[in-house]
Scaffold this motif. Structure first.
Motif, PDB file in Angstrom:
ATOM      1  N   THR A 197       0.768  -1.066  -0.039  1.00 67.52           N
ATOM      2  CA  THR A 197       0.182   0.056   0.069  1.00 67.52           C
ATOM      3  C   THR A 197       0.689   1.377   0.061  1.00 67.52           C
ATOM      4  OG1 THR A 197      -1.660  -0.961   1.084  1.00 67.52           O
ATOM      5  CG2 THR A 197      -1.757   1.091   1.153  1.00 67.52           C
ATOM      6  N   VAL A 198       1.923   1.246   0.575  1.00 71.98           N
ATOM      7  CA  VAL A 198       2.821   2.319   0.676  1.00 71.98           C
ATOM      8  C   VAL A 198       3.976   2.355  -0.034  1.00 71.98           C
ATOM      9  CG1 VAL A 198       2.043   2.701   3.368  1.00 71.98           C
ATOM     10  CG2 VAL A 198       4.283   1.344   2.520  1.00 71.98           C
ATOM     11  N   SER A 219       4.381   5.287  -2.740  1.00 66.79           N
ATOM     12  CA  SER A 219       4.778   6.735  -2.068  1.00 66.79           C
ATOM     13  C   SER A 219       6.182   6.951  -1.605  1.00 66.79           C
ATOM     14  CB  SER A 219       3.936   6.950  -0.935  1.00 66.79           C
ATOM     15  OG  SER A 219       2.482   6.850  -1.206  1.00 66.79           O
ATOM     16  N   THR A 233       4.243  10.725   5.784  1.00 66.24           N
ATOM     17  CA  THR A 233       3.298  11.295   5.211  1.00 66.24           C
ATOM     18  C   THR A 233       2.298  10.260   4.474  1.00 66.24           C
ATOM     19  OG1 THR A 233       4.292  11.809   3.232  1.00 66.24           O
ATOM     20  CG2 THR A 233       4.175  13.366   5.176  1.00 66.24           C
ATOM     21  N   TRP A 234       2.789   8.866   4.641  1.00 60.97           N
ATOM     22  CA  TRP A 234       2.074   7.907   3.876  1.00 60.97           C
ATOM     23  C   TRP A 234       0.746   7.633   4.419  1.00 60.97           C
ATOM     24  CZ3 TRP A 234       7.180   4.387   3.587  1.00 60.97           C
ATOM     25  CH2 TRP A 234       8.141   5.118   2.909  1.00 60.97           C
ATOM     26  N   ASP A 235       0.116   6.609   3.710  1.00 63.90           N
ATOM     27  CA  ASP A 235      -1.175   6.210   3.974  1.00 63.90           C
ATOM     28  C   ASP A 235      -1.405   5.975   5.476  1.00 63.90           C
ATOM     29  OD1 ASP A 235      -3.338   3.780   4.642  1.00 63.90           O
ATOM     30  OD2 ASP A 235      -3.712   4.759   2.569  1.00 63.90           O
ATOM     31  N   ASN A 257      -4.025   4.960   7.234  1.00 65.66           N
ATOM     32  CA  ASN A 257      -4.496   3.706   7.716  1.00 65.66           C
ATOM     33  C   ASN A 257      -3.427   2.724   7.941  1.00 65.66           C
ATOM     34  OD1 ASN A 257      -7.091   4.773   7.731  1.00 65.66           O
ATOM     35  ND2 ASN A 257      -7.653   4.191   5.416  1.00 65.66           N
ATOM     36  N   VAL A 258      -2.439   2.711   7.109  1.00 63.66           N
ATOM     37  CA  VAL A 258      -1.321   1.771   7.430  1.00 63.66           C
ATOM     38  C   VAL A 258      -0.482   2.314   8.476  1.00 63.66           C
ATOM     39  CG1 VAL A 258       0.786   0.760   6.069  1.00 63.66           C
ATOM     40  CG2 VAL A 258      -1.256   1.152   4.750  1.00 63.66           C
ATOM     41  N   ARG A 259      -0.312   3.440   8.557  1.00 65.10           N
ATOM     42  CA  ARG A 259       0.527   3.836   9.470  1.00 65.10           C
ATOM     43  C   ARG A 259       0.113   3.921  11.094  1.00 65.10           C
ATOM     44  NH1 ARG A 259       1.042   8.980   9.850  1.00 65.10           N
ATOM     45  NH2 ARG A 259      -0.003   9.777   7.979  1.00 65.10           N
TER      46      ARG A 259
END
Length: 305
Positions: free
Chosen positions: A103-104, A107, A115-117, A119-121
């Motif tokens: 997902t990331v 980026s 600053t990445w997704d 929801n993932v972080r």
């Protein structure tokens, strides 16, 4: 007429029974707590064992361990992306979290990790959480913050954005590309991962996996295990976010970072060695011995502890 004696406890008998039950509970409760802690410690050991295996699988694939933090300079430098990325992110596909990594991944070439997704972080990865830590599984200002950090050095982790970072003695640091042949002291004599305790303070970033700005995902052994010393922070601006276990003292700009091994386990902290084995380091371990374990190539003999 005859009188029948009423059946039941007298007040004295009732008080005696209550006292006996209280004594039994007071004896049983510590045993229950010890059993629970033993179970949590076994689970923590398993987490660290799995991380050691995952790191060796990464090494088998790429012929080196991942970069401790990719850049992490104080200044944003988008020419060196994935800026602020840490070893944790590189390890995700090897701990059954490929979906998070995928997902990331788009980026990584254009922006900083913090600053990445979102929801993932903000996803808590249970394999990086010590079950004994009441603040384990914390989601901080940049995302998930874990209990397991990578070994950076036996000294203070200073000047993370300079050439001195490449001189660190551990396995992970800014721009690191350490492989097994670099561990001259032997993999069983060198630390790979170790525990830290999460801070109850909302803005404290120790164990931050998604913003390797000042080596928040790595530990050093300048202090002993479960040291009451405070964690130094890299600038006056971040000084208010330091988790201090002692009294407040001034922190000047440019101060160094020093995250020591700490755990919620009584008497010490769990560690993974570079050979993938897991052991318990007691609080009583000699500081010099601990620092020798953190140094991959000092040539010193590790004495018993």
């Amino acid at each position: 007429m005859s009188r029948t004696k009423a059946k039941g406890f007298t007040l004295v008998e009732l008080l005696v029974v209550i006292a006996i039950i209280g004594v039994l509970v007071s004896l049983l409760l510590p045993a229950v707590q010890q059993a629970r802690e033993a179970a949590r410690r076994i689970q923590c050991t398993n987490h660290l064992k799995q991380l050691g295996l995952a790191m060796h699988n990464y090494h088998d694939t790429f012929q080196s361990f991942p970069v401790g933090q990719f850049n992490g300079q104080q200044e944003e430098d988008t020419s060196q992306n994935p800026n602020r990325s840490t070893w944790f992110i590189a390890l995700l596909p090897f701990v059954e979290q490929s979906a998070m990594y995928d997902t990331v991944k788009p980026s990584m070439g254009t922006s900083s990790a913090n600053t990445w997704d979102a929801n993932v972080r903000n996803t808590v990865v249970s394999g990086f959480v010590c079950p004994s830590d009441p603040w384990g599984g914390k989601v901080g200002v940049d995302g998930f913050q874990g209990n397991y950090l990578a070994n950076a050095t036996h000294e203070v982790m200073g000047r993370w954005n300079s050439k001195e970072a490449s001189m660190m003695s551990g396995l992970f640091f800014a721009g690191s590309h350490i492989n097994l042949k670099d561990i001259l002291d032997g993999t069983s004599n060198t630390l790979m991962f170790g525990e830290i305790r999460q801070s109850p303070q909302e803005n404290c970033t120790i164990g931050n996996y998604w913003n390797g700005w000042a080596m928040e995902s790595m530990f050093c052994t300048v202090f002993g295990v479960n040291s009451p010393a405070f964690d130094f922070v890299p600038s006056g601006a971040m000084a208010d976010n330091a988790w201090r276990l002692t009294q407040e003292i001034p922190v000047s700009p440019g101060a160094m970072t020093a995250y020591p091994l700490r755990s919620a386990h009584p008497g010490g902290a769990m560690v993974t060695r570079a050979d993938g084995s897991v052991s318990f380091l007691p609080e009583t371990i000699n500081t010099a011995n601990l620092q020798n374990l953190s140094n991959r190539a000092d040539g010193n003999v590790i004495t018993s502890f």
